[in-house]
Design an enzyme around this catalytic site. Structure first.
Site, PDB file in Angstrom:
ATOM      1  N   GLU A  30      60.941 122.193  47.277  1.00  0.00           N
ATOM      2  CA  GLU A  30      60.651 120.777  47.046  1.00  0.00           C
ATOM      3  C   GLU A  30      61.530 119.851  47.887  1.00  0.00           C
ATOM      4  OE1 GLU A  30      58.075 120.238  45.707  1.00  0.00           O
ATOM      5  OE2 GLU A  30      57.712 121.336  43.862  1.00  0.00           O
ATOM      6  N   HIS A  61      65.309 117.723  39.455  1.00  0.00           N
ATOM      7  CA  HIS A  61      63.917 118.008  39.109  1.00  0.00           C
ATOM      8  C   HIS A  61      63.890 119.106  38.058  1.00  0.00           C
ATOM      9  CE1 HIS A  61      59.798 119.157  39.175  1.00  0.00           C
ATOM     10  NE2 HIS A  61      59.943 120.187  39.983  1.00  0.00           N
ATOM     11  N   TYR A 117      76.375 100.347  31.070  1.00  0.00           N
ATOM     12  CA  TYR A 117      76.590 101.253  29.940  1.00  0.00           C
ATOM     13  C   TYR A 117      77.623 102.328  30.309  1.00  0.00           C
ATOM     14  CZ  TYR A 117      75.614 104.815  26.418  1.00  0.00           C
ATOM     15  OH  TYR A 117      75.717 105.745  25.416  1.00  0.00           O
ATOM     16  N   TYR A 177      64.462 102.982  22.644  1.00  0.00           N
ATOM     17  CA  TYR A 177      65.172 102.213  23.671  1.00  0.00           C
ATOM     18  C   TYR A 177      65.846 103.084  24.724  1.00  0.00           C
ATOM     19  CZ  TYR A 177      69.810 103.101  21.643  1.00  0.00           C
ATOM     20  OH  TYR A 177      70.959 103.685  21.211  1.00  0.00           O
ATOM     21  N   HIS A 224      53.222 119.225  36.279  1.00  0.00           N
ATOM     22  CA  HIS A 224      54.339 119.825  37.025  1.00  0.00           C
ATOM     23  C   HIS A 224      55.663 119.687  36.286  1.00  0.00           C
ATOM     24  CE1 HIS A 224      56.266 120.381  41.286  1.00  0.00           C
ATOM     25  NE2 HIS A 224      57.035 120.854  40.341  1.00  0.00           N
ATOM     26  N   HIS A 278      61.634 121.241  34.691  1.00  0.00           N
ATOM     27  CA  HIS A 278      60.384 121.629  34.039  1.00  0.00           C
ATOM     28  C   HIS A 278      60.588 121.583  32.527  1.00  0.00           C
ATOM     29  CE1 HIS A 278      59.279 124.139  37.873  1.00  0.00           C
ATOM     30  NE2 HIS A 278      59.135 122.835  38.056  1.00  0.00           N
TER      31      HIS A 278
END
Length: 218
Positions: free
Chosen positions: A76, A95, A210, A116, A157, A97
């Site tokens: 990828e 990335h 934050y 939120y 995906h 799954h």
């Protein structure tokens, strides 16, 4: 070893992905961009995270040419490159799954402001249309649909998350998996009541600062 710090982080966070239940085996991928060196550290293709060491992590330039490493980079790579080109603020890509986020991706259903905490990604998590993994079409789909969001569902995906560093990108992936699970469970027993759009504007703004800040400055 060139970019030894970045390579070790990729190896460490690959194992964290598995331990956090965000992927299995060698699924998904991670990368980290060093702007000073203009190089990207990315995991190798098809090697179980448990077996990946810093030496196995591949270095590529901004065009995807391997400059150091003995393995092929992640399949990828193209959408990692597209994200770094599209978003100059991004320094890390994760990335996954992960089960609940991927469930939403298989439904082609974006994750709205059901909680939120979706603000880790933005006001929602959109869906990029399906394209075959590892293709230029998928890279273009990711580039087109990421906008200013920090997470994006890839139809049928998985999930891609971005951040200013690897801990932040990992945190986005982890929090969005939680929100996806909440959304799935809420939909299973009723119609979720979403957080109002104007409230999400406030939350997204609060999330910009934050966490711990260096109070010794200023």
């Amino acid at each position: 070893m060139k970019l030894s710090f970045e390579r070790q982080l990729i190896a460490d966070y690959g194992r964290k992905l598995v331990h956090a239940g965000l992927t299995t085996g060698s699924g998904g991928n991670l990368s980290l961009f060093n702007a000073d060196e203009n190089l990207i550290a990315i995991g190798p293709s098809g090697i179980d995270y448990a077996d990946v060491s810093a030496q196995d992590v591949v270095l590529v330039d901004r065009s995807g040419v391997v400059v150091d490493g003995r393995w092929k980079p992640s399949s990828e790579l193209s959408f990692h490159l597209a994200l770094y080109d599209q978003r100059p603020d991004v320094r890390a890509v994760v990335h996954t799954h992960s089960v609940y986020a991927t469930t939403m991706a298989c439904l082609h259903r974006e994750i709205p402001a059901v909680h939120y905490l979706v603000a880790f990604a933005g006001k929602k998590v959109p869906v990029a249309p399906y394209a075959t993994f590892g293709t230029a079409e998928l890279a273009e789909s990711v580039r087109t649909h990421i906008s200013d969001n920090n997470a994006l569902l890839l139809a049928n995906h998985g999930l891609v998350a971005v951040g200013r560093d690897l801990p932040q990108a990992f945190n986005v992936a982890e929090e969005i998996e939680l929100v996806a699970r909440i959304y799935y469970q809420a939909c299973s027993i009723g119609e979720p009541v979403l957080v109002a759009d104007e409230e999400m504007d406030r939350v997204v703004e609060k999330f910009r600062t934050y966490g711990q800040q260096d109070c010794s400055k200023g």
